[in-house]
Design an enzyme around this catalytic site. Structure first.
Site, PDB file in Angstrom:
ATOM      1  N   MET A   1       0.852  -1.195   0.000  1.00  0.00           N
ATOM      2  CA  MET A   1       0.000   0.000   0.000  1.00  0.00           C
ATOM      3  C   MET A   1       0.886   1.244   0.000  1.00  0.00           C
ATOM      4  SD  MET A   1      -3.448  -0.898   2.057  1.00  0.00           S
ATOM      5  CE  MET A   1      -2.856  -0.658   3.711  1.00  0.00           C
TER       6      MET A   1
ATOM      7  N   GLY B   1      11.099  -3.116   5.171  1.00  0.00           N
ATOM      8  CA  GLY B   1      10.383  -4.398   5.142  1.00  0.00           C
ATOM      9  C   GLY B   1       9.920  -4.719   3.727  1.00  0.00           C
ATOM     10  N   HIS B   2       9.313  -3.712   3.052  1.00  0.00           N
ATOM     11  CA  HIS B   2       8.898  -3.921   1.657  1.00  0.00           C
ATOM     12  C   HIS B   2      10.111  -4.226   0.780  1.00  0.00           C
ATOM     13  CE1 HIS B   2       5.599  -0.965   2.948  1.00  0.00           C
ATOM     14  NE2 HIS B   2       4.950  -2.089   2.685  1.00  0.00           N
TER      15      HIS B   2
ATOM     16  N   LYS C   1       4.934 -10.469   9.399  1.00  0.00           N
ATOM     17  CA  LYS C   1       4.363  -9.632  10.467  1.00  0.00           C
ATOM     18  C   LYS C   1       2.842  -9.704  10.440  1.00  0.00           C
ATOM     19  CE  LYS C   1       3.887  -5.124  10.311  1.00  0.00           C
ATOM     20  NZ  LYS C   1       2.449  -4.950  10.661  1.00  0.00           N
ATOM     21  N   ASP C   2       2.276  -9.684   9.223  1.00  0.00           N
ATOM     22  CA  ASP C   2       0.825  -9.810   9.065  1.00  0.00           C
ATOM     23  C   ASP C   2       0.507 -11.283   8.800  1.00  0.00           C
ATOM     24  OD1 ASP C   2       0.111  -6.952   9.261  1.00  0.00           O
ATOM     25  OD2 ASP C   2       1.384  -6.807   7.496  1.00  0.00           O
TER      26      ASP C   2
ATOM     27  N   SER D   1       4.340   0.558   7.890  1.00  0.00           N
ATOM     28  CA  SER D   1       4.089   1.910   7.374  1.00  0.00           C
ATOM     29  C   SER D   1       3.469   2.776   8.462  1.00  0.00           C
ATOM     30  CB  SER D   1       3.162   1.847   6.169  1.00  0.00           C
ATOM     31  OG  SER D   1       3.756   1.039   5.176  1.00  0.00           O
TER      32      SER D   1
END
Ligand code: PAF
Length: 285
Positions: A30, A36-37, A149-150, A186
């Site tokens: 997003m 992390g991305h 994490k998710d 984020s």
């Protein structure tokens, strides 16, 4: 780096790559791109010969009163970061390109989504599943990279990819952390300096649970208490849940084993943060 803005363009681009013999990697985001991305992009570059990253703040996954309006938006800086990370194509659609007038479809994954984030944020997982299904249809067979994490989201997406015969391999990648343990997100951008100081209490709880597990504690209630205690003790934090769960179903457990997952969610002065760890993870946190 090429930028495409419609699902049809993305489909043509990835289909052409596949015809040329490339393996396509997909990194859905997003935006508000952070390390992390970028670690997902690195993994995609290592496993695939062409990489697409999407930037789309998906309105369907935000509930009423959540942070859709203030979610960080910086598409120019994001594109630079993705280009520097070696991404070949950025998919950057407007909401109308994803959800044209009359859009009436929701994708819902039933198992593993009832509790925790599914309970706290009604409709959230259907919103995520719908946008991810659209990204999967547009990208076609590929390897798709999601962060651990998710974890509940990643498990749901793996189920969706399998159940819909997408031919997509879901690769779940380790959480990237700040030196003090805070998981990158984020939403960390919302933390004021005091909240930022307080935020590692989630990781501290997970670390305490991993240590207690390593020392022989197996009762899930006791382990969950280790997760919860540093969050409860932090005056700026409000604990939402702390639990020890099955790694695939996310059902709460009575006794933990090395594959069990510790989950925690809390708000720090209104900023919602999540974190998780596998109790027997060799590297710990
Ligand atoms: O994890 C996220 O950033 C989002 O939920 C995702 C997977 C990009 C879907 O909008």
């Amino acid at each position: 780096m090429e930028v495409v803005t419609t699902p049809a363009e993305l489909r043509r681009r990835t289909a052409a790559w596949r015809r040329q013999g490339h393996r396509v990697g997909l990194v859905p985001t997003m935006g508000a791109i952070h390390a992390g991305h970028l670690s997902l992009c690195d993994r995609a570059r290592a496993g695939c010969t062409r990489v697409v990253a999407s930037i789309f703040i998906n309105p369907l996954q935000f509930g009423t009163g959540e942070d859709l309006e203030r979610y960080p938006r910086d598409p120019v800086a994001d594109q630079e970061r993705l280009r520097d990370a070696g991404v070949d194509c950025c998919f950057l659609p407007e909401p109308r390109a994803m959800y044209p007038r009359g859009f009436a479809t929701r994708v819902s994954v039933e198992r593993g989504t009832e509790r925790w984030e599914g309970a706290v944020r009604p409709g959230h997982f259907a919103g995520v599943a719908t946008v991810v299904a659209k990204l999967f249809v547009a990208t076609g067979p590929c390897w798709a990279y999601f962060g651990d994490k998710d974890a509940q989201q990643a498990q749901m997406v793996a189920r969706l990819a399998h159940d819909l015969d997408t031919g997509i391999r879901v690769v779940v990648c380790p959480t990237v952390r700040e030196p003090d343990g805070l998981a990158l997100s984020s939403r960390n951008r919302y933390l004021d300096p005091e909240s930022r100081q307080a935020a590692p209490c989630l990781a501290q709880g997970l670390r305490a649970a991993v240590a207690a597990f390593a020392a022989g504690t197996r009762g899930a209630a006791a382990l969950a208490e280790h997760v919860a205690a540093p969050v409860r003790d932090q005056p700026l934090a409000e604990l939402e849940y702390a639990a020890i769960v099955h790694p695939r179903t996310f059902a709460p457990l009575r006794r933990a084993d090395a594959r069990s997952r510790a989950l925690v969610a809390a708000s720090i002065r209104g900023v919602r943060l999540l974190d998780t760890i596998i109790l027997g993870a060799p590297a710990g946190l």
